[in-house]
Design a protein around this motif. Structure first.
Motif, PDB file in Angstrom:
ATOM      1  N   PRO A 115       3.496  32.533  -5.214  1.00  0.00           N
ATOM      2  CA  PRO A 115       3.130  31.218  -5.762  1.00  0.00           C
ATOM      3  C   PRO A 115       4.341  30.279  -5.789  1.00  0.00           C
ATOM      4  O   PRO A 115       5.238  30.440  -6.617  1.00  0.00           O
ATOM      5  CB  PRO A 115       2.649  31.547  -7.185  1.00  0.00           C
ATOM      6  CG  PRO A 115       3.309  32.838  -7.518  1.00  0.00           C
ATOM      7  CD  PRO A 115       3.683  33.546  -6.258  1.00  0.00           C
ATOM      8  N   THR A 142      -4.160  18.553  -9.987  1.00  0.00           N
ATOM      9  CA  THR A 142      -3.409  18.982 -11.173  1.00  0.00           C
ATOM     10  C   THR A 142      -3.029  20.444 -11.020  1.00  0.00           C
ATOM     11  O   THR A 142      -3.823  21.271 -10.589  1.00  0.00           O
ATOM     12  CB  THR A 142      -4.245  18.791 -12.463  1.00  0.00           C
ATOM     13  OG1 THR A 142      -5.580  18.996 -12.123  1.00  0.00           O
ATOM     14  CG2 THR A 142      -4.007  17.458 -13.087  1.00  0.00           C
ATOM     15  N   LEU A 143      -1.804  20.770 -11.362  1.00  0.00           N
ATOM     16  CA  LEU A 143      -1.260  22.116 -11.302  1.00  0.00           C
ATOM     17  C   LEU A 143      -1.691  22.886 -10.050  1.00  0.00           C
ATOM     18  O   LEU A 143      -2.455  23.853 -10.142  1.00  0.00           O
ATOM     19  CB  LEU A 143      -1.665  22.901 -12.554  1.00  0.00           C
ATOM     20  CG  LEU A 143      -1.116  22.348 -13.856  1.00  0.00           C
ATOM     21  CD1 LEU A 143      -1.497  23.258 -15.005  1.00  0.00           C
ATOM     22  CD2 LEU A 143       0.388  22.196 -13.812  1.00  0.00           C
ATOM     23  N   LEU A 191      -1.809  25.448  -7.115  1.00  0.00           N
ATOM     24  CA  LEU A 191      -1.248  26.782  -6.926  1.00  0.00           C
ATOM     25  C   LEU A 191      -1.047  26.966  -5.424  1.00  0.00           C
ATOM     26  O   LEU A 191      -1.976  27.220  -4.682  1.00  0.00           O
ATOM     27  CB  LEU A 191      -2.177  27.845  -7.495  1.00  0.00           C
ATOM     28  CG  LEU A 191      -1.534  29.221  -7.613  1.00  0.00           C
ATOM     29  CD1 LEU A 191      -0.408  29.204  -8.647  1.00  0.00           C
ATOM     30  CD2 LEU A 191      -2.567  30.264  -7.991  1.00  0.00           C
ATOM     31  N   GLN A 245      11.693  25.193 -14.300  1.00  0.00           N
ATOM     32  CA  GLN A 245      10.416  25.896 -14.467  1.00  0.00           C
ATOM     33  C   GLN A 245       9.830  26.360 -13.141  1.00  0.00           C
ATOM     34  O   GLN A 245       8.909  27.173 -13.106  1.00  0.00           O
ATOM     35  CB  GLN A 245       9.401  24.978 -15.167  1.00  0.00           C
ATOM     36  CG  GLN A 245       9.833  24.601 -16.576  1.00  0.00           C
ATOM     37  CD  GLN A 245       8.963  23.487 -17.154  1.00  0.00           C
ATOM     38  OE1 GLN A 245       8.141  22.893 -16.460  1.00  0.00           O
ATOM     39  NE2 GLN A 245       9.157  23.200 -18.426  1.00  0.00           N
ATOM     40  N   ASP A 263       4.455  21.480 -13.572  1.00  0.00           N
ATOM     41  CA  ASP A 263       3.529  20.355 -13.501  1.00  0.00           C
ATOM     42  C   ASP A 263       4.149  19.200 -12.704  1.00  0.00           C
ATOM     43  O   ASP A 263       4.789  18.308 -13.257  1.00  0.00           O
ATOM     44  CB  ASP A 263       3.167  19.912 -14.930  1.00  0.00           C
ATOM     45  CG  ASP A 263       1.985  18.958 -14.936  1.00  0.00           C
ATOM     46  OD1 ASP A 263       1.690  18.378 -13.869  1.00  0.00           O
ATOM     47  OD2 ASP A 263       1.373  18.799 -16.006  1.00  0.00           O
ATOM     48  N   GLN A 264       3.920  19.237 -11.401  1.00  0.00           N
ATOM     49  CA  GLN A 264       4.525  18.237 -10.513  1.00  0.00           C
ATOM     50  C   GLN A 264       4.086  16.816 -10.843  1.00  0.00           C
ATOM     51  O   GLN A 264       4.866  15.876 -10.804  1.00  0.00           O
ATOM     52  CB  GLN A 264       4.122  18.502  -9.069  1.00  0.00           C
ATOM     53  CG  GLN A 264       4.436  19.897  -8.621  1.00  0.00           C
ATOM     54  CD  GLN A 264       3.833  20.178  -7.268  1.00  0.00           C
ATOM     55  OE1 GLN A 264       4.118  19.473  -6.311  1.00  0.00           O
ATOM     56  NE2 GLN A 264       2.997  21.186  -7.182  1.00  0.00           N
ATOM     57  N   GLY A 275       4.605  27.904  -9.010  1.00  0.00           N
ATOM     58  CA  GLY A 275       4.242  28.495 -10.298  1.00  0.00           C
ATOM     59  C   GLY A 275       3.374  27.521 -11.069  1.00  0.00           C
ATOM     60  O   GLY A 275       2.489  26.889 -10.504  1.00  0.00           O
ATOM     61  N   HIS A 276       3.686  27.328 -12.348  1.00  0.00           N
ATOM     62  CA  HIS A 276       2.890  26.397 -13.139  1.00  0.00           C
ATOM     63  C   HIS A 276       3.660  25.142 -13.485  1.00  0.00           C
ATOM     64  O   HIS A 276       3.370  24.461 -14.458  1.00  0.00           O
ATOM     65  CB  HIS A 276       2.337  27.100 -14.381  1.00  0.00           C
ATOM     66  CG  HIS A 276       1.321  28.131 -14.006  1.00  0.00           C
ATOM     67  ND1 HIS A 276       0.077  27.799 -13.533  1.00  0.00           N
ATOM     68  CD2 HIS A 276       1.402  29.478 -13.962  1.00  0.00           C
ATOM     69  CE1 HIS A 276      -0.584  28.905 -13.238  1.00  0.00           C
ATOM     70  NE2 HIS A 276       0.206  29.939 -13.485  1.00  0.00           N
ATOM     71  N   GLY A 329      -2.668  24.195  -1.878  1.00  0.00           N
ATOM     72  CA  GLY A 329      -2.820  23.473  -3.117  1.00  0.00           C
ATOM     73  C   GLY A 329      -2.940  21.983  -2.963  1.00  0.00           C
ATOM     74  O   GLY A 329      -3.441  21.299  -3.836  1.00  0.00           O
TER      75      GLY A 329
END
Ligand code: LR7
Ligand code: MN
Length: 481
Positions: free
Chosen positions: A62, A52-53, A55, A175, A68-69, A65-66, A39
Motif C-alpha cells: 500500500p 478520499t483516502l 489505497l 505518515q 490523507d493526501q 497507507g492512510h 486509487g
C-alpha cells in the motif's frame, strides 16, 4: 425524402449515443503509465481527481497507507488574488491543480525499455532536503518515487526539513509508509542537510533528489545497476524540464553533459563531437566532468570514504563542483545515464533567502572548492571572478587533509583526463590588454544569480565574449550584475 431525413437523424442519434458511451468508457479506464495505481484515475485534460483516502497498491504494497493526501494539499493552497509565483518562483496554482500525481510521458529512447537489470539489485535510501517547498511539488516528488520504483528497491525516503516555516509539512508527510522526516532546528542549507539525511540512511546506496521532481518510468534500476557494478561510479539521470509556468513535462536532450567555466558557473554543454560520433548505443552512459548537483545516486560507503560533503559550505551552490572534482580526482567517475529520466522544476530565481546574502554565499562555497581542489588553476577562477578575492571562506585545513589522505590526483590531471575541452585562458593576456585601454571588465554569472540564469540574463547591448561572458562598461566603472 422525409424517410431519408428521418433515417439520417436516427443514424446520427445512434452514433452520438455510441460515441458518448465510448468516451465515458475510455475515461473510466485506469491510466496506463501511472504504474499499477488503483486509487486514482486520470480525468480529461490530464487533471487528476483524488478519491478520499485512496489505497494505492503496487506489488501488494500500500503505497500511501492512510495518509490523507486531499487534506494535506487542500489545507494550504493559493488564496484568491495572490501572485502564484511569489512564494516558490514557479506557478503554484498550476502545481496545485495537478494534485499529488499525474501521468507523464516516458521520455527515454525506445531502446531503454528492453534493458535488463540484475534481479538482486540492492535497495536505496532516497534523501530529499527541502526548505519551504510547496506541498504539491513535494508530495508529487515523494509519490512519483513510490509509484514508479520497484517497491523492494526503496528502503526508505528520508526527508530533511531545513527549518521550513511550517513544521506540519514534515510531521504529516511522515505518515506515508517508508517516509521519515528529520527537521533541522535551524537553517543549515542543502549541503549540511544532505549530510544529515545521508548519515541517517540505512541502505547501502544513497539517492539524492530535489524537492520538486517527478521521477519517470524505470528511473532507478539503471542507476542502481551501474553503482552495484562499480561502487566508485556516481551516476545521475537525464534531468527533464518541468515548466515553471504550466508544469508541462518536457524531454531534455540526451546529448548533454555537465560543464563549467572558470568562474565556476555550471552549464549544460554538448557532448564532444568525437564522443558523439562513437556513440552507437543510445543506452550507454555519458561521462560528465561535473554533475548538476541535486539528483544522483552514490554508494554510501564511497560517499563516506570520500568525505561526504564540505559541511562548511552554506545554503546553496558550489557543492556540485566540490563533489565532482573530488570524485574524479580521488579515483571515481561521474556519468549521466540516458535511460534514467527525472523531471525537475527549473527556476529563474531562488525563492528563499540567504542569511549571508546570495553572492557572498556562492563566493564562499566556490572559493572553498577552488582553494581545496584547483591547485594553481585557481588563479583563473579569481581572474574570472575578481570579486571573490579577499572574501572570507573559513578554514579549509580539514578538506586539505582529506585530499592528502585520499591521495588524490591533481587538478591538472583532471583537466587533461576528464575535461580537456575546458580552455585555459592565455595567461591573462586578454585582461591586461583591455585594462590598458582604461576599461573595466567584470565577470558575469552566478555572483548574484543562480545556476539556471545564465541563459536568461545576458544584457545584449553590453556583452563581450572572451573565454567567458563579460559585461563591458566603457566609463571604466566596475559594476556587478
Ligand atoms: O537552504 C536551503 N535548504 C534546502 O534544503 C536551500 C535549498 N534547499 C533545498 C531545496 O528545497 C531543494 O530541494 O535544496 C534543494 C535544491 O535547491 P534548489 O532547488 O533551489 O536548487 P537548484 O535546483 O536551483 O540548484 C541545483 O544546484 C544546487 C547547487 O547547490 C543544488 O545542487 C541543487 O540540488 C541543484 N539542482 C539540480 O541539480 C536539479 C537540476 C537542476 C540543474 C541544472
Ligand atoms: Mn531544484
Amino acid at each position: 425524402m422525409r424517410r431519408i431525413r428521418a433515417n439520417a437523424i436516427l443514424i446520427l442519434t445512434v452514433a452520438w449515443i455510441l460515441g458518448t458511451f465510448y468516451y465515458l468508457w475510455q475515461d473510466s479506464r485506469p491510466s496506463s503509465s501511472s504504474s499499477s495505481s488503483s486509487g486514482s484515475q486520470l480525468k480529461n485534460h490530464g487533471r487528476l481527481e483524488e478519491r478520499t483516502l485512496p489505497l494505492i497498491v503496487i506489488d501488494g504494497y500500500p503505497v500511501m497507507g492512510h495518509f490523507d493526501q486531499k487534506a494535506f494539499l487542500s489545507s494550504k493552497q493559493l488564496k484568491a488574488g495572490e501572485d502564484p509565483y511569489r512564494e516558490h518562483a514557479f506557478n503554484l496554482q498550476e502545481s496545485d491543480r495537478l494534485g499529488s500525481e499525474r501521468t507523464i510521458r516516458d521520455t527515454r529512447h525506445y531502446r531503454c525499455s528492453s534493458m535488463t537489470f540484475d534481479p538482486d539489485l540492492p535497495p536505496t535510501s532516497i534523501i530529499i532536503t527541502f526548505h519551504n517547498e510547496a506541498r504539491s511539488t513535494l508530495l508529487r516528488t515523494i509519490k512519483s518515487v513510490l509509484m514508479r520504483s520497484p517497491p523492494h528497491l526503496i528502503q526508505e525516503i528520508i526527508l530533511v526539513d531545513d527549518f521550513s516555516s511550517d513544521p506540519e509539512d514534515c510531521r504529516l508527510l511522515s505518515q506515508i509508509p517508508k517516509v521519515h522526516c528529520l527537521r533541522n532546528e535551524r537553517r543549515e542549507g542543502l549541503i549540511r542537510s544532505r549530510v544529515r539525511g545521508a548519515s541517517a540512511a540505512s541502505a547501502s546506496i544513497l539517492t539524492f533528489l530535489d524537492s520538486h521532481c517527478e521521477v519517470n518510468t524505470d528511473w532507478l534500476q539503471p542507476m542502481i545497476q551501474r553503482v552495484k557494478e562499480d561502487h566508485t561510479r556516481v551516476v545521475s539521470p537525464i534531468i527533464d524540464v518541468i515548466s515553471l509556468d504550466n508544469f508541462a513535462y518536457l524531454a531534455a536532450s540526451a546529448d548533454l553533459r555537465g560543464g563549467f567555466d572558470w568562474s565556476l558557473h555550471f552549464k549544460w554543454e554538448q557532448i564532444p563531437i568525437e564522443q558523439k560520433m562513437a556513440r552507437n548505443d543510445p543506452t550507454q552512459p555519458i561521462r560528465t566532468p561535473v554533475i548538476a548537483g541535486g539528483i544522483f545516486v552514490m554508494d554510501k560507503g564511497w560517499f563516506n570514504r570520500l568525505g561526504q560533503y564540505d559541511t562548511h559550505m552554506d545554503i546553496w551552490g558550489g557543492e556540485n563542483f566540490e563533489l565532482s572534482f573530488r570524485v574524479w580526482m580521488c579515483g571515481g567517475s561521474l556519468e549521466i545515464l540516458p535511460c534514467s529520466r527525472v523531471g525537475h522544476v527549473f527556476r529563474k530565481r531562488h525563492p528563499y533567502d540567504f542569511p549571508e546574502g546570495n553572492a557572498l554565499t556562492y563566493i564562499k562555497n566556490t572559493r572553498r572548492a577552488a582553494e581545496v581542489w584547483m591547485d594553481e588553476y585557481k588563479q583563473y577562477y579569481y581572474a574570472a571572478r575578481p570579486s571573490a578575492q579577499g572574501k572570507a571562506f573559513g578554514s579549509i585545513a580539514d578538506r586539505l587533509a582529506l585530499r592528502r589522505k585520499l591521495n588524490c590526483n591533481s587538478f591538472r590531471w583532471y583537466l587533461e583526463n576528464v575535461y580537456p575541452e575546458l580552455k585555459i585562458p592565455e595567461q591573462d593576456a586578454a585582461y591586461s590588454l583591455l585594462k590598458q585601454g582604461g576599461l573595466c571588465l567584470e565577470s558575469h554569472g552566478t555572483d548574484s544569480l543562480g545556476l539556471n540564469e545564465f541563459a536568461f540574463s545576458i544584457k545584449p547591448s553590453a556583452v563581450l565574449y572572451l573565454h567567458y561572458i563579460h559585461i563591458y562598461f566603457p566609463q571604466g566603472k566596475c559594476h556587478h550584475t
